[in-house]
Scaffold this motif. Sequence first.
Motif, PDB file in Angstrom:
ATOM      1  N   ARG A 216       0.853  -1.182   0.000  1.00  0.00           N
ATOM      2  CA  ARG A 216       0.000   0.000   0.000  1.00  0.00           C
ATOM      3  C   ARG A 216       0.891   1.235   0.000  1.00  0.00           C
ATOM      4  N   LYS A 242      -8.290   2.818   2.715  1.00  0.00           N
ATOM      5  CA  LYS A 242      -8.415   1.412   3.059  1.00  0.00           C
ATOM      6  C   LYS A 242      -8.168   1.271   4.547  1.00  0.00           C
ATOM      7  N   ARG A 243      -8.808   0.318   5.191  1.00  0.00           N
ATOM      8  CA  ARG A 243      -8.584   0.116   6.613  1.00  0.00           C
ATOM      9  C   ARG A 243      -7.126  -0.191   6.852  1.00  0.00           C
ATOM     10  N   GLY A 245      -3.956  -1.009   9.426  1.00  0.00           N
ATOM     11  CA  GLY A 245      -3.739  -1.625  10.728  1.00  0.00           C
ATOM     12  C   GLY A 245      -2.514  -1.107  11.439  1.00  0.00           C
ATOM     13  N   ASP A 310       0.693  -8.704  11.148  1.00  0.00           N
ATOM     14  CA  ASP A 310      -0.294  -8.449  10.098  1.00  0.00           C
ATOM     15  C   ASP A 310       0.096  -7.308   9.174  1.00  0.00           C
ATOM     16  N   ASP A 311       1.050  -6.476   9.589  1.00  0.00           N
ATOM     17  CA  ASP A 311       1.456  -5.316   8.794  1.00  0.00           C
ATOM     18  C   ASP A 311       2.976  -5.272   8.727  1.00  0.00           C
ATOM     19  N   ASP A 326      -0.251  -5.244   4.018  1.00  0.00           N
ATOM     20  CA  ASP A 326      -1.256  -5.753   4.954  1.00  0.00           C
ATOM     21  C   ASP A 326      -1.521  -7.211   4.598  1.00  0.00           C
ATOM     22  N   ILE A 327      -1.587  -8.069   5.582  1.00  0.00           N
ATOM     23  CA  ILE A 327      -1.781  -9.495   5.343  1.00  0.00           C
ATOM     24  C   ILE A 327      -3.084  -9.748   4.568  1.00  0.00           C
ATOM     25  N   GLN A 328      -4.078  -8.897   4.756  1.00  0.00           N
ATOM     26  CA  GLN A 328      -5.342  -9.070   4.043  1.00  0.00           C
ATOM     27  C   GLN A 328      -5.177  -8.902   2.534  1.00  0.00           C
ATOM     28  N   ASP A 329      -4.243  -8.038   2.135  1.00  0.00           N
ATOM     29  CA  ASP A 329      -3.986  -7.849   0.707  1.00  0.00           C
ATOM     30  C   ASP A 329      -3.344  -9.097   0.107  1.00  0.00           C
ATOM     31  N   ILE A 331      -3.779 -12.134   1.239  1.00  0.00           N
ATOM     32  CA  ILE A 331      -4.848 -13.142   1.190  1.00  0.00           C
ATOM     33  C   ILE A 331      -5.721 -12.925  -0.038  1.00  0.00           C
ATOM     34  N   ALA A 332      -6.069 -11.665  -0.310  1.00  0.00           N
ATOM     35  CA  ALA A 332      -6.927 -11.351  -1.449  1.00  0.00           C
ATOM     36  C   ALA A 332      -6.274 -11.712  -2.768  1.00  0.00           C
TER      37      ALA A 332
END
Length: 337
Positions: A216, A242-243, A245, A310-311, A326-329, A331-332
């Motif tokens: 990001r 974006k959220r 963390g 996570d970041d 971000d770990i969510q990115d 995963i996506a």
Amino acid sequence: MTETITVGQGGDTDRTENILRRGHSVLRREAEAILDADARLDNAFVKAVEMILDSTGRVGVTGMGKAGLIGNKIQATLASTGTLSYRIHPVEALHGDLGMIHADDVILALSKSGGSELAGLLPVLCGQGCRIILLTARLDSMCARHADVVLDIGQTPEACPLGLAPSSSGAAMLALGDALALTVMEVRRFTPEQYARNHPGGALGRLLMRAREVMRTGPNCPIVPEAATLEDCYRAILAAPKRAGAACVVDPAGRLVGIVTHGDFFRLLSRAEPLSALKVADVMTRNPKRVGEDEPAVEALRIMQQYAIDDLPVVDAADGATGLIDIQDLIARGFVT
């Protein structure tokens, strides 16, 4: 005709042995076909490679029946390894699809016999000014007469028990097409990064992606100075579209010196002193884990999984904070299943 093996008679042991014998026979026959094509490789192959490299157009791949299906795979290999290419159905081409073909295109035609529906198409393509490479077992065929370069796939008998279904010839044709596509790829010096751009959604592409491609940046990467208050840091995190963390903490030169995460804020709630009075430097994690922006994204994932974070900040060669993963990115994008 190949040797006939009866697999439906005798006991279970005989049946198993016969089935395995047939499988080995097919594999050996197809391997022999590829080796035969290898032995026939000559300067025509060099000419074909240079024809594709020198072309200002695309490569159109065509064939009928099984040869056409093999051509589809060769065309896919050409496209994914840096050669602009497309597929042509030989019959549909004669009913309007000629409009997709330009005079500066190279046509890669596949036909074992050299006498299929391609025999009607190739003269038309010659008339349009296209140059033609033909993969065939018949060097004296009608198709061969209209080709600029003919590549010999050999005459190895088919592995089919009836000697009819394209098998050995298909293996040789596919291997020769791969040899052509991958040689062009190597001479062009096609890079892993270019390959990754052609495979953004696949596992191969993910292995080649760099941290800078998944991090990001800008407003989505909160960065605060070391002298900022904790309130300033919290506002920067909330302001990210974006959220976010976490926020990266930098010194006056922009070098990464710390990180403040949502977890840090939760832990501070148990402290008696007001949070607004705290400075980022008082609570940040100093010398945090980081990854270089040109390192593989999978290395970032390894660090995050190993240290359960996570970041992950991303830095440039001067250790300047340039982004945040971000770990969510990940995963996506399919890095984590």
